[in-house]
Enzyme design. Structure first.
Site, short mmCIF file in Angstrom:
data_model
loop_
_atom_site.label_atom_id
_atom_site.label_comp_id
_atom_site.label_asym_id
_atom_site.label_seq_id
_atom_site.Cartn_x
_atom_site.Cartn_y
_atom_site.Cartn_z
N HIS A 1 -2.12 7.68 6.94
CA HIS A 1 -1.16 8.57 6.27
C HIS A 1 -1.83 9.87 5.80
O HIS A 1 -1.22 10.93 5.81
CB HIS A 1 -0.53 7.89 5.05
CG HIS A 1 0.64 7.01 5.37
ND1 HIS A 1 1.81 7.50 5.91
CD2 HIS A 1 0.84 5.68 5.19
CE1 HIS A 1 2.68 6.50 6.05
NE2 HIS A 1 2.12 5.38 5.63
N CYS B 1 6.23 0.03 7.19
CA CYS B 1 5.83 1.19 6.39
C CYS B 1 6.99 1.57 5.47
O CYS B 1 8.13 1.60 5.91
CB CYS B 1 5.49 2.35 7.32
SG CYS B 1 5.01 3.84 6.45
N LEU B 2 6.68 1.87 4.20
CA LEU B 2 7.74 2.20 3.25
C LEU B 2 8.43 3.52 3.62
O LEU B 2 9.51 3.80 3.13
CB LEU B 2 7.19 2.28 1.83
CG LEU B 2 6.70 0.93 1.26
CD1 LEU B 2 6.06 1.13 -0.11
CD2 LEU B 2 7.83 -0.09 1.18
N GLN C 1 3.28 10.05 0.91
CA GLN C 1 4.55 9.32 0.82
C GLN C 1 5.31 9.62 -0.47
O GLN C 1 6.50 9.35 -0.56
CB GLN C 1 4.31 7.81 0.96
CG GLN C 1 3.77 7.42 2.33
CD GLN C 1 3.59 5.92 2.44
OE1 GLN C 1 2.59 5.38 2.02
NE2 GLN C 1 4.59 5.25 3.00
N HIS D 1 -4.19 1.64 7.49
CA HIS D 1 -2.81 2.16 7.57
C HIS D 1 -2.65 3.34 6.60
O HIS D 1 -2.11 4.40 6.97
CB HIS D 1 -1.84 1.02 7.24
CG HIS D 1 -0.39 1.41 7.15
ND1 HIS D 1 0.57 0.89 7.98
CD2 HIS D 1 0.26 2.24 6.30
CE1 HIS D 1 1.75 1.42 7.65
NE2 HIS D 1 1.60 2.23 6.63
N GLU D 2 -3.11 3.14 5.34
CA GLU D 2 -2.93 4.20 4.34
C GLU D 2 -3.83 5.40 4.65
O GLU D 2 -3.44 6.55 4.42
CB GLU D 2 -3.21 3.68 2.92
CG GLU D 2 -2.39 2.47 2.49
CD GLU D 2 -0.89 2.58 2.75
OE1 GLU D 2 -0.36 3.71 2.79
OE2 GLU D 2 -0.24 1.54 2.93
N GLY E 1 0.83 -1.19 0.00
CA GLY E 1 0.00 0.00 0.00
C GLY E 1 0.87 1.24 0.00
O GLY E 1 2.03 1.19 0.42
NI NI Z 1 2.98 3.48 5.62
#
Ligand code: NI
Length: 201
Positions: free
Chosen positions: A168, A122-123, A83, A164-165, A78
């Protein structure tokens, strides 16, 4: 969101795990290149307000395509607009061998009282994994890349990655949802990684 692992709360070398899982050195190089385009912890855009998407034009489609490409190249499941440095309410996700989902202006319509705790990465937080408690089932409304209204019912990992997204989009990171001990350990790991590699957000 990046795939979860069994590392139990200590910073892990995500690349090493992928290598052990048989990912080729070319794909690992592509992943590293993709991650240079993903904003990292400390970048203020990850904490900034996001605006709803009002006009569904080619820019939205191009943004969604770029996000899907980066998510896939980075072996993520995701990715949210902040991000990639864009402060609007767009997210993408793909769990398993399914088509990617693009979701604009998402709203939680309903979430279950049942929740469970599970490890998340998380990226934007290299090599951090923390346990996050979230509702197991959610119903979410929003719009697709063309602006058409959608309603999504999701459970388990799908529900988790959506939440989660969506976090963000509100400037919330998994560190904010972790226990105090795990947050401290994760922050220590992030500082050490910065010292060693010398990369900055
Ligand atoms: Ni993340």
């Amino acid at each position: 969101m990046s795939p979860t692992s069994d590392s139990h709360n200590r910073p892990a070398d995500a690349e090493k795990k992928l290598e052990e899982a048989g990912v080729s050195s070319e794909d690992l190089a592509v992943r590293r290149a993709a991650l240079t385009q993903v904003r990292q912890f400390g970048d203020p855009v990850l904490r900034s307000d996001t605006r709803p998407i009002e006009v569904f034009d080619e820019n939205v489609k191009a943004q969604a395509e770029r996000m899907i490409r980066l998510m896939d190249e980075a072996f993520g499941i995701g990715l949210a607009a902040p991000q990639i440095g864009v402060s609007n309410r767009l997210l993408v996700y793909r769990v398993g061998d399914t088509p990617p989902v693009v979701l604009a202006n998402p709203e939680i319509e309903w979430s279950s009282e049942d929740s469970e705790s599970f490890e998340e990465g998380c990226l934007s937080l290299a090599n951090v994994q923390v346990d996050v408690d979230r509702p197991i089932h959610v119903r979410v409304t929003g719009q697709d890349a063309a602006g058409d209204r959608v309603r999504i019912e999701a459970s388990g990992l799908n529900a988790r990655v959506i939440q989660h997204e969506m976090d963000h989009l509100d400037g919330i990171l998994i560190l904010d949802r972790a226990s105090k001990d795990q947050r401290k350990a994760a922050l220590r790991g992030l500082r050490e990684a910065e010292d060693q590699v010398g990369y900055a957000a």
